[in-house]
Design a protein around this motif. Structure first.
Motif, PDB file in Angstrom:
ATOM      1  N   ALA A  35     -27.114  80.947  27.621  1.00 26.69           N
ATOM      2  CA  ALA A  35     -26.944  79.856  27.315  1.00 26.69           C
ATOM      3  C   ALA A  35     -27.449  78.864  27.674  1.00 26.69           C
ATOM      4  O   ALA A  35     -25.684  78.074  27.816  1.00 26.69           O
ATOM      5  CB  ALA A  35     -25.875  79.650  25.816  1.00 26.69           C
ATOM      6  N   PRO A  36     -28.724  78.555  28.269  1.00 24.07           N
ATOM      7  CA  PRO A  36     -29.449  79.201  28.153  1.00 24.07           C
ATOM      8  C   PRO A  36     -30.131  80.111  29.306  1.00 24.07           C
ATOM      9  O   PRO A  36     -29.745  80.013  30.559  1.00 24.07           O
ATOM     10  CB  PRO A  36     -30.325  77.674  28.047  1.00 24.07           C
ATOM     11  CG  PRO A  36     -29.823  76.854  29.231  1.00 24.07           C
ATOM     12  CD  PRO A  36     -28.219  76.783  29.197  1.00 24.07           C
ATOM     13  N   CYS A  37     -29.991  81.340  28.758  1.00 22.11           N
ATOM     14  CA  CYS A  37     -31.305  82.321  30.071  1.00 22.11           C
ATOM     15  C   CYS A  37     -32.085  81.179  30.557  1.00 22.11           C
ATOM     16  O   CYS A  37     -33.414  80.707  30.264  1.00 22.11           O
ATOM     17  CB  CYS A  37     -31.828  83.321  28.530  1.00 22.11           C
ATOM     18  SG  CYS A  37     -32.443  84.708  30.287  1.00 22.11           S
ATOM     19  N   PRO A  38     -32.072  80.993  32.238  1.00 21.28           N
ATOM     20  CA  PRO A  38     -32.488  81.022  32.603  1.00 21.28           C
ATOM     21  C   PRO A  38     -34.229  81.420  32.923  1.00 21.28           C
ATOM     22  O   PRO A  38     -35.238  80.839  34.287  1.00 21.28           O
ATOM     23  CB  PRO A  38     -31.830  80.664  34.319  1.00 21.28           C
ATOM     24  CG  PRO A  38     -31.260  82.024  34.125  1.00 21.28           C
ATOM     25  CD  PRO A  38     -31.017  82.357  32.661  1.00 21.28           C
ATOM     26  N   SER A  39     -33.828  82.410  33.022  1.00 27.10           N
ATOM     27  CA  SER A  39     -35.901  84.038  33.092  1.00 27.10           C
ATOM     28  C   SER A  39     -36.015  84.198  31.893  1.00 27.10           C
ATOM     29  O   SER A  39     -35.056  84.846  31.112  1.00 27.10           O
ATOM     30  CB  SER A  39     -35.457  84.518  34.663  1.00 27.10           C
ATOM     31  OG  SER A  39     -34.960  83.932  35.980  1.00 27.10           O
ATOM     32  N   SER A  40     -37.305  84.404  31.575  1.00 26.84           N
ATOM     33  CA  SER A  40     -38.027  85.705  30.969  1.00 26.84           C
ATOM     34  C   SER A  40     -37.936  86.851  31.755  1.00 26.84           C
ATOM     35  O   SER A  40     -37.701  87.696  32.029  1.00 26.84           O
ATOM     36  CB  SER A  40     -39.665  85.067  30.629  1.00 26.84           C
ATOM     37  OG  SER A  40     -39.840  83.886  30.202  1.00 26.84           O
ATOM     38  N   GLY A  41     -37.829  87.841  30.720  1.00 25.48           N
ATOM     39  CA  GLY A  41     -37.779  89.296  30.644  1.00 25.48           C
ATOM     40  C   GLY A  41     -37.567  90.152  29.346  1.00 25.48           C
ATOM     41  O   GLY A  41     -37.974  89.593  28.295  1.00 25.48           O
ATOM     42  N   LEU A  42     -37.304  90.507  29.382  1.00 24.21           N
ATOM     43  CA  LEU A  42     -37.394  91.731  28.555  1.00 24.21           C
ATOM     44  C   LEU A  42     -36.194  92.827  28.239  1.00 24.21           C
ATOM     45  O   LEU A  42     -35.688  93.095  29.344  1.00 24.21           O
ATOM     46  CB  LEU A  42     -38.575  92.901  29.099  1.00 24.21           C
ATOM     47  CG  LEU A  42     -38.446  94.444  28.291  1.00 24.21           C
ATOM     48  CD1 LEU A  42     -38.954  93.865  26.986  1.00 24.21           C
ATOM     49  CD2 LEU A  42     -39.897  95.455  28.949  1.00 24.21           C
ATOM     50  N   PHE A  43     -35.488  93.069  26.888  1.00 22.50           N
ATOM     51  CA  PHE A  43     -34.778  93.945  26.969  1.00 22.50           C
ATOM     52  C   PHE A  43     -35.635  95.722  26.255  1.00 22.50           C
ATOM     53  O   PHE A  43     -36.180  94.935  25.729  1.00 22.50           O
ATOM     54  CB  PHE A  43     -33.800  92.844  25.506  1.00 22.50           C
ATOM     55  CG  PHE A  43     -32.882  92.415  25.952  1.00 22.50           C
ATOM     56  CD1 PHE A  43     -31.676  92.394  26.012  1.00 22.50           C
ATOM     57  CD2 PHE A  43     -33.003  90.816  26.291  1.00 22.50           C
ATOM     58  CE1 PHE A  43     -30.592  91.598  26.977  1.00 22.50           C
ATOM     59  CE2 PHE A  43     -32.113  90.376  26.644  1.00 22.50           C
ATOM     60  CZ  PHE A  43     -30.840  90.436  27.028  1.00 22.50           C
ATOM     61  N   ILE A  55     -29.107  93.261  19.094  1.00 18.32           N
ATOM     62  CA  ILE A  55     -30.471  91.631  18.562  1.00 18.32           C
ATOM     63  C   ILE A  55     -30.015  90.915  18.422  1.00 18.32           C
ATOM     64  O   ILE A  55     -30.521  89.762  18.359  1.00 18.32           O
ATOM     65  CB  ILE A  55     -31.413  92.408  17.462  1.00 18.32           C
ATOM     66  CG1 ILE A  55     -31.992  94.004  17.241  1.00 18.32           C
ATOM     67  CG2 ILE A  55     -31.565  92.045  15.575  1.00 18.32           C
ATOM     68  CD1 ILE A  55     -32.464  94.969  16.287  1.00 18.32           C
ATOM     69  N   SER A  56     -28.421  90.642  18.015  1.00 13.76           N
ATOM     70  CA  SER A  56     -27.944  89.621  17.576  1.00 13.76           C
ATOM     71  C   SER A  56     -28.262  89.269  19.384  1.00 13.76           C
ATOM     72  O   SER A  56     -27.686  87.344  18.867  1.00 13.76           O
ATOM     73  CB  SER A  56     -26.231  89.789  16.886  1.00 13.76           C
ATOM     74  OG  SER A  56     -25.595  90.416  17.839  1.00 13.76           O
ATOM     75  N   VAL A  57     -27.399  89.498  20.241  1.00 12.80           N
ATOM     76  CA  VAL A  57     -27.834  88.359  21.443  1.00 12.80           C
ATOM     77  C   VAL A  57     -28.799  88.429  21.519  1.00 12.80           C
ATOM     78  O   VAL A  57     -29.466  86.999  21.813  1.00 12.80           O
ATOM     79  CB  VAL A  57     -27.049  89.521  22.446  1.00 12.80           C
ATOM     80  CG1 VAL A  57     -27.274  89.132  24.018  1.00 12.80           C
ATOM     81  CG2 VAL A  57     -25.248  89.533  22.330  1.00 12.80           C
ATOM     82  N   VAL A  81     -31.398  84.067  22.070  1.00 14.90           N
ATOM     83  CA  VAL A  81     -31.356  83.639  24.054  1.00 14.90           C
ATOM     84  C   VAL A  81     -32.564  83.539  23.692  1.00 14.90           C
ATOM     85  O   VAL A  81     -33.869  82.470  23.997  1.00 14.90           O
ATOM     86  CB  VAL A  81     -30.894  84.697  24.617  1.00 14.90           C
ATOM     87  CG1 VAL A  81     -31.598  84.546  25.972  1.00 14.90           C
ATOM     88  CG2 VAL A  81     -30.125  85.242  25.119  1.00 14.90           C
ATOM     89  N   LYS A  82     -33.593  84.071  22.484  1.00 13.00           N
ATOM     90  CA  LYS A  82     -35.117  83.412  22.154  1.00 13.00           C
ATOM     91  C   LYS A  82     -35.039  81.916  21.575  1.00 13.00           C
ATOM     92  O   LYS A  82     -35.644  81.904  21.944  1.00 13.00           O
ATOM     93  CB  LYS A  82     -35.292  84.384  20.366  1.00 13.00           C
ATOM     94  CG  LYS A  82     -35.687  85.759  20.865  1.00 13.00           C
ATOM     95  CD  LYS A  82     -36.211  86.968  19.814  1.00 13.00           C
ATOM     96  CE  LYS A  82     -37.004  87.848  20.718  1.00 13.00           C
ATOM     97  NZ  LYS A  82     -37.643  88.602  19.292  1.00 13.00           N
ATOM     98  N   THR A  83     -33.810  81.417  21.212  1.00 16.72           N
ATOM     99  CA  THR A  83     -34.083  79.723  20.826  1.00 16.72           C
ATOM    100  C   THR A  83     -34.562  79.268  21.947  1.00 16.72           C
ATOM    101  O   THR A  83     -34.278  77.901  21.641  1.00 16.72           O
ATOM    102  CB  THR A  83     -32.324  79.196  19.972  1.00 16.72           C
ATOM    103  OG1 THR A  83     -31.737  79.575  20.560  1.00 16.72           O
ATOM    104  CG2 THR A  83     -32.575  80.362  19.111  1.00 16.72           C
ATOM    105  N   GLN A 140     -38.944  83.472  27.260  1.00 14.88           N
ATOM    106  CA  GLN A 140     -39.996  84.562  26.380  1.00 14.88           C
ATOM    107  C   GLN A 140     -38.599  85.539  26.921  1.00 14.88           C
ATOM    108  O   GLN A 140     -38.851  85.979  27.761  1.00 14.88           O
ATOM    109  CB  GLN A 140     -41.271  84.438  26.673  1.00 14.88           C
ATOM    110  CG  GLN A 140     -42.519  82.974  26.395  1.00 14.88           C
ATOM    111  CD  GLN A 140     -43.997  83.536  26.773  1.00 14.88           C
ATOM    112  OE1 GLN A 140     -44.042  84.860  27.406  1.00 14.88           O
ATOM    113  NE2 GLN A 140     -44.244  83.158  25.689  1.00 14.88           N
ATOM    114  N   ILE A 141     -37.599  86.433  25.860  1.00 13.68           N
ATOM    115  CA  ILE A 141     -37.059  87.044  25.916  1.00 13.68           C
ATOM    116  C   ILE A 141     -37.958  88.019  25.099  1.00 13.68           C
ATOM    117  O   ILE A 141     -37.550  87.793  23.764  1.00 13.68           O
ATOM    118  CB  ILE A 141     -35.991  86.671  25.389  1.00 13.68           C
ATOM    119  CG1 ILE A 141     -35.320  86.155  25.870  1.00 13.68           C
ATOM    120  CG2 ILE A 141     -34.770  88.577  25.136  1.00 13.68           C
ATOM    121  CD1 ILE A 141     -35.112  86.064  28.065  1.00 13.68           C
ATOM    122  N   GLU A 142     -38.667  89.649  25.959  1.00 12.89           N
ATOM    123  CA  GLU A 142     -39.633  90.534  24.820  1.00 12.89           C
ATOM    124  C   GLU A 142     -38.113  91.196  24.550  1.00 12.89           C
ATOM    125  O   GLU A 142     -36.436  91.628  24.929  1.00 12.89           O
ATOM    126  CB  GLU A 142     -40.276  90.851  25.756  1.00 12.89           C
ATOM    127  CG  GLU A 142     -42.054  89.808  25.500  1.00 12.89           C
ATOM    128  CD  GLU A 142     -42.697  90.472  25.690  1.00 12.89           C
ATOM    129  OE1 GLU A 142     -43.091  90.990  25.499  1.00 12.89           O
ATOM    130  OE2 GLU A 142     -43.440  89.610  26.405  1.00 12.89           O
TER     131      GLU A 142
END
Length: 220
Positions: free
Chosen positions: A143-151, A166-168, A172-174, A179-181
């Protein structure tokens, strides 16, 4: 697939390293599952992720955390393993001084370590976080996540239930500009038994969107 030994905080660290042909190629660091539950750099998901990046022209490194295989030291509940990962990234950067950027991929326990590392290293451009154990480890540091990525998570994961991850991810998506996918592999458990192929196909599809189509595969 050269075997390498480099210096870590607790002594030598054992790894496998594949240099790219292009001196300016990006770096990929792959982190294995929990050392006390059989996790090693030869885990089938780690192995496949390693070659996924190799086949895209990355300089790729996977290694054993302290106390695993020929890596010295003893399990340190995450703090020491984060130091190991930082040392691994330092090493691969030292032999790739012209590398443009870096990706981190982590599996289970390795996903937790990898996400902590990317918070500390601004050069990390993207991440893959597979079977993140959000029910056992605190991910609130994103919070905040500095990089985009994929879970990526298995639909039938009983070790780290999907709802916890999903709750995590929703938190992060906010974060602006990131962009967190999230992808779910139908029928897969925490270890992706019998589901590694669709897992890697999902990774490839995501990397195609981020990086463009993979070139023809190099010989392993």
């Amino acid at each position: 697939m050269p075997e390498i030994i480099f210096s870590g905080p607790s002594g030598r660290i054992e790894g496998r390293y594949h240099p790219a042909k292009d001196k300016g190629a990006p770096i990929a660091l792959i982190l294995h599952p929990h050392p006390q539950f059989g996790g090693t750099m030869n885990n089938q998901i780690v192995y496949n992720l390693y070659y996924t990046f190799v086949n895209r022209g990355f300089s790729a490194l996977r290694f054993n955390f302290r106390g695993v295989g020929r890596s010295q030291g003893t399990f340190d509940h995450g703090a020491g393993e984060l130091s190991d990962a930082a040392a691994a990234l330092d090493w691969v950067q030292s032999v790739n001084p012209e590398a443009r950027n870096c990706w981190i991929a982590g599996v289970s326990f390795g996903a937790w370590i990898g996400m902590q590392l990317l918070m500390r290293r601004p050069e990390v451009e993207g991440f893959l976080s597979i079977a993140a154990m959000a029910n056992r480890y605190d991910f609130s540091f994103l919070a905040p996540c500095p990089s985009s990525g994929l879970f990526i998570h298995g639909e039938q994961d009983r070790v780290a239930p999907l709802r916890e991850v999903i709750s995590v991810i929703e938190k992060v998506k906010t974060q602006k500009g990131i962009q967190i996918e999230h992808e779910v592999i139908p029928g897969a458990n925490h270890f992706f038994d019998g589901q590694v192929e669709p897992l890697i196909a999902t990774v490839d599809s995501y990397l195609d969107r981020r990086l463009g189509p993979a070139p023809a595969k190099e010989a392993e």
